[in-house]
Design a protein around this motif. Structure first.
Motif, mmCIF file in Angstrom:
data_model
loop_
_atom_site.group_PDB
_atom_site.id
_atom_site.type_symbol
_atom_site.label_atom_id
_atom_site.label_comp_id
_atom_site.label_asym_id
_atom_site.label_seq_id
_atom_site.Cartn_x
_atom_site.Cartn_y
_atom_site.Cartn_z
ATOM 1 N N ILE A 70 1.064 -1.120 0.275
ATOM 2 C CA ILE A 70 0.073 -0.146 0.265
ATOM 3 C C ILE A 70 1.020 1.432 -0.126
ATOM 4 O O ILE A 70 0.803 2.058 -0.754
ATOM 5 N N TYR A 86 -13.472 2.358 -15.867
ATOM 6 C CA TYR A 86 -14.703 2.828 -15.513
ATOM 7 C C TYR A 86 -15.909 3.401 -16.769
ATOM 8 O O TYR A 86 -15.294 4.665 -16.552
ATOM 9 N N ASP A 88 -18.794 3.808 -18.080
ATOM 10 C CA ASP A 88 -19.834 3.960 -17.348
ATOM 11 C C ASP A 88 -19.841 5.738 -16.761
ATOM 12 O O ASP A 88 -20.765 5.804 -16.907
ATOM 13 N N MET A 89 -19.001 5.885 -15.872
ATOM 14 C CA MET A 89 -18.389 7.161 -15.126
ATOM 15 C C MET A 89 -18.056 7.588 -16.425
ATOM 16 O O MET A 89 -17.763 7.501 -17.083
ATOM 17 N N PHE A 97 -13.431 9.631 -8.044
ATOM 18 C CA PHE A 97 -13.290 8.740 -7.923
ATOM 19 C C PHE A 97 -11.575 8.335 -7.646
ATOM 20 O O PHE A 97 -11.212 7.783 -6.171
ATOM 21 N N ALA A 100 -10.138 10.637 -4.884
ATOM 22 C CA ALA A 100 -10.448 9.651 -3.545
ATOM 23 C C ALA A 100 -10.066 8.675 -3.264
ATOM 24 O O ALA A 100 -9.328 8.381 -2.294
ATOM 25 N N ARG A 105 -9.650 14.721 -0.484
ATOM 26 C CA ARG A 105 -10.633 15.308 -0.117
ATOM 27 C C ARG A 105 -11.442 16.476 -0.111
ATOM 28 O O ARG A 105 -10.289 17.549 -0.284
ATOM 29 N N SER B 8 -12.241 4.272 5.530
ATOM 30 C CA SER B 8 -12.255 5.011 4.245
ATOM 31 C C SER B 8 -12.011 4.909 2.730
ATOM 32 O O SER B 8 -12.741 4.852 1.724
ATOM 33 N N ARG B 11 -15.204 2.961 1.644
ATOM 34 C CA ARG B 11 -16.491 4.158 1.414
ATOM 35 C C ARG B 11 -15.919 4.810 0.288
ATOM 36 O O ARG B 11 -17.283 4.811 -0.405
ATOM 37 N N VAL B 12 -14.979 4.889 -0.707
ATOM 38 C CA VAL B 12 -14.671 5.174 -1.971
ATOM 39 C C VAL B 12 -15.333 3.928 -2.966
ATOM 40 O O VAL B 12 -15.442 4.732 -3.821
ATOM 41 N N ILE B 13 -14.794 2.709 -1.948
ATOM 42 C CA ILE B 13 -14.728 1.379 -3.082
ATOM 43 C C ILE B 13 -16.719 1.238 -3.303
ATOM 44 O O ILE B 13 -17.241 1.697 -4.216
ATOM 45 N N ARG B 16 -18.739 4.172 -5.231
ATOM 46 C CA ARG B 16 -18.624 4.757 -6.256
ATOM 47 C C ARG B 16 -19.363 2.945 -7.282
ATOM 48 O O ARG B 16 -19.620 3.358 -7.959
ATOM 49 N N GLY B 20 -22.938 3.349 -9.723
ATOM 50 C CA GLY B 20 -22.274 2.882 -10.267
ATOM 51 C C GLY B 20 -23.850 1.714 -11.104
ATOM 52 O O GLY B 20 -24.838 1.739 -12.113
ATOM 53 N N LEU B 91 -7.902 -0.976 -10.022
ATOM 54 C CA LEU B 91 -8.785 -1.175 -8.680
ATOM 55 C C LEU B 91 -7.397 -1.563 -7.855
ATOM 56 O O LEU B 91 -6.960 -0.948 -7.181
ATOM 57 N N ILE B 96 -4.681 0.361 -2.330
ATOM 58 C CA ILE B 96 -6.425 0.012 -1.120
ATOM 59 C C ILE B 96 -5.941 -1.568 -1.309
ATOM 60 O O ILE B 96 -5.931 -1.915 -2.312
ATOM 61 N N SER B 97 -6.545 -2.606 -0.105
ATOM 62 C CA SER B 97 -6.421 -4.068 0.409
ATOM 63 C C SER B 97 -7.617 -4.144 -1.005
ATOM 64 O O SER B 97 -8.224 -3.879 -0.732
#
Lengths: 315, 250
Positions: A70, A86, A88-89, A97, A100, A105, B8, B11-13, B16, B20, B91, B96-97
């Motif tokens: 990470i 993605y 469709d966005m 996204f 984020a 933020r 956090s 929440r982001v995933i 979306r 979606g 992704l 992000i894990s």
């Protein structure tokens, strides 16, 4: 900033990547070259933490992609091959996204999106769904995504593949503009791209590094490096070829009988500089020329020789 | 990785994925079909009026059967689509894990199912107008429905991670959910009896969604039921993460 250490990846019986090591420092743009299937994408996928290496690792800005994935991923902006998005966005929604996921933020996120949109010149399509965008714009959205957090390290897998010349130019400009601040790896099989944007080129074939150096250094390996082309106004004097061959350090002289200006390509022995000697001969014989030039070398030839060994070597 | 960061990321995933659903016709088709079928089953097959009782038993009875194919439909795109379009590479190279991504996507699907269930509120109003039902039982039944939906979605998420093909994900998930639903019936138990000892057959029976669902519908949410559905969800989400890690490169 990027240190790749003996990366190896095997898929069943196939060794896709074998013991690849190299490093890239800030300000460098490393061109990752190789024929299709040489292991370019696999290597990039391991550096970015998508694939787990069979052995070896990559360290990005001091973070080991295996041990602290990470942390390492935070320093990387990555454009995967074919720029999957993605679709469709909207471009804006997607970039928001992306921002984020990088922990941005509020106003920080807004600023990051605005900056990336500016860099990738996406203003005109920002609210369209990505699936309605042209290939060039889609790629730029992918690039904007990779740049959204102003990463120290950029890894771009075939960023200009399938784009038209104008779009290629735009993408290359984005890359060169950022180059001084970052360590960048781009993979490509377009050789002109290497000369256009890369400060260093790494050629891999069958999962192994076969050459590593500046584009100039690689071109010196070409048999045409320092060759001199002598282009005549109309016809080539009958004795010209023999006179050229008589000069010291001249290995061969090939007549290329193209109209209206035929020329002779003079190959030196071991890339020795022969331009001056050839020039003197031209003046002495008062040949009527339209062009006289030294070849830097042919990167394509070097690429083919390195990645495609002669058949008798293979056996 | 701190808990706050993890939260956090989830929440982001989640956001979306949840939004979606509404960007494609999926959400609207799903809601329309769910509400139409839930209504039709209640009134025609469930004989809501014929029973002449002020309760929603005729409504809730069909939920596991309805969810049996609607939840796999909701879950099928979760991972199969990411793998097919290659966005999984995007992704999983974000900071992000895999676990956060799996949980975020699952919660999005679950909340969507919750929205669908919430839109059945006219049923509650109607039955309260017609008589005086035990609203405690109705609330318990809703909770039971939500838990069953969660179990199916976790299974659907796991199957979706195994394939790139959404149709395959849907059919297999529906089949697996069917086995879990009918775990307590003779159809499934007879099959397991042919090669398992009685003790193990009991274990299989205890995995029946239907048995747990019907227990909770009586109005008491037992700790055992919550632990059961909680475990199913956790186990299948962990399995999702493991399968993704193994198969992501394919």
């Amino acid at each position: 900033m990027i240190s790749v250490q003996a990366l190896t990846k095997t898929f069943g019986p196939i060794q896709a990547v074998r013991q690849i090591s190299f490093s890239v420092s800030k300000g460098e743009v490393l061109g990752f070259l190789g024929p299709n299937g040489a292991g370019k994408s696999t290597t990039m996928k391991m550096i970015t933490g998508f694939l787990t290496p069979t052995s070896g690792t990559a360290v990005v800005c001091g973070c080991d992609i295996q041990r602290s994935p990470i942390m390492a991923k935070r320093h990387i902006g990555y454009l995967p091959e074919g720029a999957p998005l993605y679709t469709d966005m909207s471009a804006r929604g997607f970039l928001r996204f992306a921002a984020a996921t990088r922990g941005l933020r509020g106003t920080a996120r807004q600023k990051a999106v605005d900056r990336a949109v500016e860099l990738a010149q996406l203003q005109s399509v920002i609210d369209q769904p990505i699936e309605t965008l042209s290939k060039g714009f889609t790629r730029r959205v992918g690039l904007a995504q990779a740049l959204i957090h102003d990463p120290d390290v950029l890894i771009l897998d075939e960023p200009t593949d399938g784009l038209d010349p104008n779009q290629k130019h735009d993408v290359r400009k984005i890359i060169t503009d950022m180059a001084p601040e970052k360590a960048i790896i781009i993979s490509t099989h377009i050789l002109e791209e290497v000369e256009a944007v890369c400060s260093r080129a790494l050629i891999i074939a069958q999962g192994e590094v076969v050459a590593d150096g500046t584009p100039e250094a690689l071109m010196e390996k070409s048999s045409e490096h320092n060759a001199v082309s002598v282009r005549f106004a109309s016809t080539i004097p009958a004795t010209a070829r023999d006179e050229l061959l008589a000069l010291p350090a001249v290995e061969a002289a090939d007549i290329r009988d193209v109209q209206p200006h035929p020329y002779i390509l003079v190959h030196p022995t071991d890339g020795a500089p022969i331009a001056e000697a050839v020039g003197e001969l031209v003046r002495e014989k008062k040949w009527n020329l339209v062009e006289f030039g030294t070849e830097r070398g042919n990167l394509e030839e070097v690429f083919r020789t390195l990645t495609n060994p002669p058949k008798d070597d293979v056996a | 990785m701190t808990l706050t960061q993890s939260f956090s990321n989830v929440r982001v995933i989640f956001l979306r994925e949840f939004l979606g659903y509404f960007m494609t016709p999926v959400a609207y088709v799903f809601l329309a079909v769910f509400l139409a079928l839930a209504g039709a089953l209640t009134f025609y097959i469930g004989q809501f009026f014929g029973r002449n009782q002020a309760d929603l038993s005729a409504f809730f009875t069909f939920h596991p059967w309805l969810f049996l194919f609607l939840m796999p439909a909701l879950a099928m795109r979760l991972w199969a689509e990411e793998r097919k379009s290659g966005t999984i590479e995007l992704l999983l190279t974000l900071p992000i894990s895999i676990g956060d991504a799996v949980v975020g996507k699952f919660l999005a699907a679950w909340l969507f199912a919750l929205v669908a269930l919430a839109l059945t509120f006219p049923m509650v109003i109607m039955v309260n107008t017609l008589g005086s039902p035990d609203n405690g039982v109705i609330i318990a039944s809703y909770i039971a429905s939500v838990l069953v939906a969660g179990g199916y979605l976790a299974i659907g998420s796991f199957i979706s991670a195994m394939t790139k093909n959404q149709v395959v994900a849907f059919i297999i998930a529906a089949a697996v959910c069917f086995v879990f639903t009918l775990g307590g019936s003779n159809l499934v138990l007879g099959f397991f009896r042919s090669f398992l000892s009685d003790g193990l057959v009991e274990v299989v029976a205890s995995f029946s969604f239907l048995n747990h669902f019907n227990e909770m519908r009586k109005g008491i949410i037992g700790l055992g039921d919550i632990v059961f559905f909680g475990s199913v969800i956790v186990v299948f989400l962990m399995a999702t993460a493991i399968v993704l890690d193994l198969k992501k490169g394919e």
